[in-house]
Design an enzyme around this catalytic site. Structure first.
Site, PDB file in Angstrom:
ATOM      1  N   CYS A   2       0.835  -1.202   0.000  1.00 19.01           N
ATOM      2  CA  CYS A   2       0.000   0.000   0.000  1.00 19.01           C
ATOM      3  C   CYS A   2       0.869   1.251   0.000  1.00 19.01           C
ATOM      4  CB  CYS A   2      -0.868   0.013   1.241  1.00 19.01           C
ATOM      5  SG  CYS A   2      -1.823  -1.479   1.445  1.00 19.01           S
ATOM      6  N   TRP A  74      -3.342  -2.520  -1.378  1.00 24.23           N
ATOM      7  CA  TRP A  74      -3.045  -3.884  -1.806  1.00 24.23           C
ATOM      8  C   TRP A  74      -3.791  -4.779  -0.816  1.00 24.23           C
ATOM      9  CZ3 TRP A  74      -0.478  -8.375  -0.119  1.00 24.23           C
ATOM     10  CH2 TRP A  74      -0.040  -9.238  -1.136  1.00 24.23           C
ATOM     11  N   LYS A 485      12.617 -15.299 -10.964  1.00 21.36           N
ATOM     12  CA  LYS A 485      12.304 -14.271 -11.965  1.00 21.36           C
ATOM     13  C   LYS A 485      11.226 -14.796 -12.923  1.00 21.36           C
ATOM     14  CE  LYS A 485      13.489 -11.264 -10.514  1.00 21.36           C
ATOM     15  NZ  LYS A 485      14.181 -11.292  -9.289  1.00 21.36           N
ATOM     16  N   GLU A 488       7.750 -14.995 -11.087  1.00 22.93           N
ATOM     17  CA  GLU A 488       7.151 -13.692 -10.773  1.00 22.93           C
ATOM     18  C   GLU A 488       6.507 -13.010 -11.958  1.00 22.93           C
ATOM     19  OE1 GLU A 488      10.957 -11.928  -9.263  1.00 22.93           O
ATOM     20  OE2 GLU A 488       9.541 -10.944  -7.959  1.00 22.93           O
TER      21      GLU A 488
END
Ligand code: F6R
Length: 608
Positions: A2, A74, A485, A488
């Site tokens: 957030c 979030w 990586k 994600e």
């Protein structure tokens, strides 16, 4: 996660808040909102999705109020809905609150307030705050007293900003384990959870500390520490932040820009530190504790995600170069373990943001042990940078894409120098490694110059569902980082394994649909990795190898090969990871993903 922005002054607050929220977008969020106060007149705008969904409505309908707060949320407690977006309000909509963090005892507080007749409109933990302030306002003489009383009831982690129609000339702010910074202007003041949201307006900042409560008008900042129950004279610091680094320039997104900043990141991380001509490594941030470091016989590294993998690389480097046993733990695990911890152990926290809740908690856990607490941090002035006894900044510049790239490169570069510093010139590797660090930016550039070729290869792999990344020695944590990586930003299944583990389980997964990215750069262990590649080929698994320039033989073994320049074993993971960052990036782009803001993730994980 957030983000918070606040403003008090005579400019239109909406513009400052919208710009600030845009600057915080990189942190990841799923809804956004603003509250504006003009005297007793209030306006609230909330939207699911991106900040730009809010811009038009605010520009069309909002007045020029000079008191405003904004938030990007979030979701943690309650789904992604307009009702759950912040600001949250009390029942008569006279108190507006934005909050980052988690209020752990919110259901207990909510029950208490419901018992007192309060009704709730959202599923959030945050809503208890404006309601509690309202509750205490009925009993206490001032808004400040009610705000502090509410904070005293709250357990958890928070940065909270509140405004009220009853006090339309004041911003109220509080912090506990979640960052909040005040920007000091001329007849105006700002608030933000991250300085990047306000740095275009002022470089003068006050970092709030845990339990600080700030009462801010356009001309004054008054800070009271709740725990110590005393007034604090706020220390105004100057932001050391390069504005242009936070801008996209000609790049299509921040992730690519940041991958391409690897040579600059290595250069900044070594500048004035690893000096080949003088054969020294000078880490100014560690100078004050060099005496203490001589008595350290064990280092425990704590970190999360990519920073944890940088720590795993450092374990190999520090143990071999400095001869000090190292243990690397996920901060989230470390926090709940009971383990013996002697005074001669140092705790070393690694963090790009310096705001990761678990890593902060690990540092807090050992606060009373009397042990040395060190930090390897990228974000200057962040919580971890400020709470450690000593440390080294990565100097990679602001990292905005959610997936960490140049920060890993800088972290490993710094950690290698820490290992050399602890080694104090004793190892034969000292001089060659300093020289190699000086050559490394150019070698990283050689990899980036091959980006098109890596793109072509990556696109051929973009339709697979699963990936295995294998490596040995420091190539093992590098493989873990490569797999992370891909996960994600491509949302594909990828696992990192020590190559030596293959026969102990993972080999069972291999078939023609399951490619392996094999880190097979020059090392004394290369022949063993060849055997692993043979085993994979025998099971029809496609193999993409990462090899050292000049290794032609490996082409016979593998479906594809990407080369990196020859470098020392200790610096190999830095170059290996740049290739894997590009590989993951081009797969994700081919799959049409938003690489800067991958789904479900946030840049800085400020809650447990
Ligand atoms: C991965 C990534 C995360 C972070 C982790 C720790 O690309 O960005 O895994 O590495 O959340 O964050 P910091 O380093 O800010 O403590």
């Amino acid at each position: 996660m957030c983000g918070i922005v606040g403003y008090i002054g005579s400019k239109p607050g909406k513009d400052i808040i919208l710009r600030g929220l845009e600057a915080l977008e990189y942190r990841g969020y799923d809804s956004a909102g603003i509250a504006l106060l003009d005297g007793e007149k209030s306006q609230v705008f909330k939207r699911i999705g991106r900040v730009n969904g809010l811009v038009q409505e605010v520009e069309d309908k909002a007045g020029n109020a000079g008191l405003a707060i904004g938030h990007t949320r979030w979701a943690t407690h309650g789904g992604v809905t307009v009702a759950n977006a912040h600001p949250q309000m009390n029942s008569d909509h006279s108190i507006f609150v934005v909050h980052n963090g988690i209020i752990e005892n919110f259901s207990e507080l909510r029950q208490k307030l419901e018992g007192a007749g309060y009704q709730f409109e959202s599923e959030t933990d945050t809503e208890v705050v404006p309601q509690l302030i309202d509750y205490y306002l009925k009993q206490l003489p001032s808004f400040t007293a009610a705000f502090e009383a509410a904070l005293n009831d709250v357990r958890g982690a928070y940065s909270i900003v509140a405004i009220s129609t009853r006090e339309p000339e004041t911003l109220y702010a509080a912090r506990l384990s979640s960052p909040l910074v005040i920007g000091v202007g001329e007849h105006e003041n700002f608030l933000a959870s991250d300085p990047s949201a306000i740095m275009e307006h002022t470089k003068k900042v006050i970092y709030l500390e845990d339990y600080d409560v700030a009462v801010i008008t356009k001309d004054t900042v008054d800070v009271h520490n709740l725990k110590e129950d005393k007034h604090i004279s706020p220390k105004v610091e100057l932001l050391d932040y390069e504005n242009k680094q936070a801008l996209l320039g000609d790049y299509p997104n921040f992730m690519l820009k940041e991958i391409f900043e690897a040579p600059a990141a290595i250069r900044s991380a070594t500048l004035g530190r690893a000096v080949a001509e003088q054969n020294v490594v000078k880490l100014g941030g560690l100078e004050s504790v060099l005496g203490q470091l001589k008595y350290i016989d064990r280092i425990v590294i704590v970190a999360m995600g990519t920073s944890y993998y940088a720590g795993l690389v450092a374990e190999y480097l520090i143990e071999s170069l400095a001869d000090i046993p190292v243990e690397v733990q996920l901060a989230s695990e470390f926090n709940y373990r009971e383990e013996p911890f002697s005074r001669s152990t140092a705790l070393l926290a690694i963090s790009q943001s310096g705001e990761t809740a678990d890593t902060i908690a690990a540092l807090k856990k050992v606060e009373d042990y009397g042990v040395l607490r060190l930090g390897i941090v990228n974000a200057v002035g962040s919580t971890i940078a400020r709470m450690t006894d000593a440390g080294v900044y990565c100097h990679a510049g602001p990292e905005k894409a959610v997936a960490s790239t140049k920060a890993f490169v800088a972290q490993v570069t710094v950690l290698l120098q820490v290992a050399l510093c602890l080694n104090d010139g004793r190892s034969k590797r000292f001089k060659p490694l300093i020289e190699e660090l000086n050559k490394l930016p150019a070698k990283a550039q050689v990899i980036l110059d091959q980006a098109d070729a890596i793109k072509t290869i990556a696109e051929n792999y973009a339709d697979y569902r699963d990936f295995l990344f294998i490596g040995r020695h420091t190539g093992f944590p590098a493989a873990l980082e490569g797999a992370l990586k891909v996960k994600e930003i491509s949302y594909l299944h990828a696992e990192g394994y020590a190559a030596g583990e293959m026969k102990h389980g993972p080999l069972a997964m291999i078939d023609e649909h399951f490619p392996t990215f094999a880190i097979a750069t020059d090392s004394p262990l290369l022949e063993k990795t060849y055997s692993n590649i043979q085993e994979i080929k025998a099971r029809k698994g496609p193999v993409l190898a990462l090899a050292t320039e000049g290794n032609e033989a490996i082409k016979e073994l593998c479906s594809d090969v990407i080369y990196i320049p020859d470098t020392a074993p200790e610096t190999q993971p830095i170059l290996q990871v740049i290739v894997m960052q590009l590989f993951a990036y081009y797969i994700a782009i081919k799959r049409g993903n938003d690489v800067d803001r991958p789904r479900n993730l946030a840049k800085s994980v400020t809650v447990e």
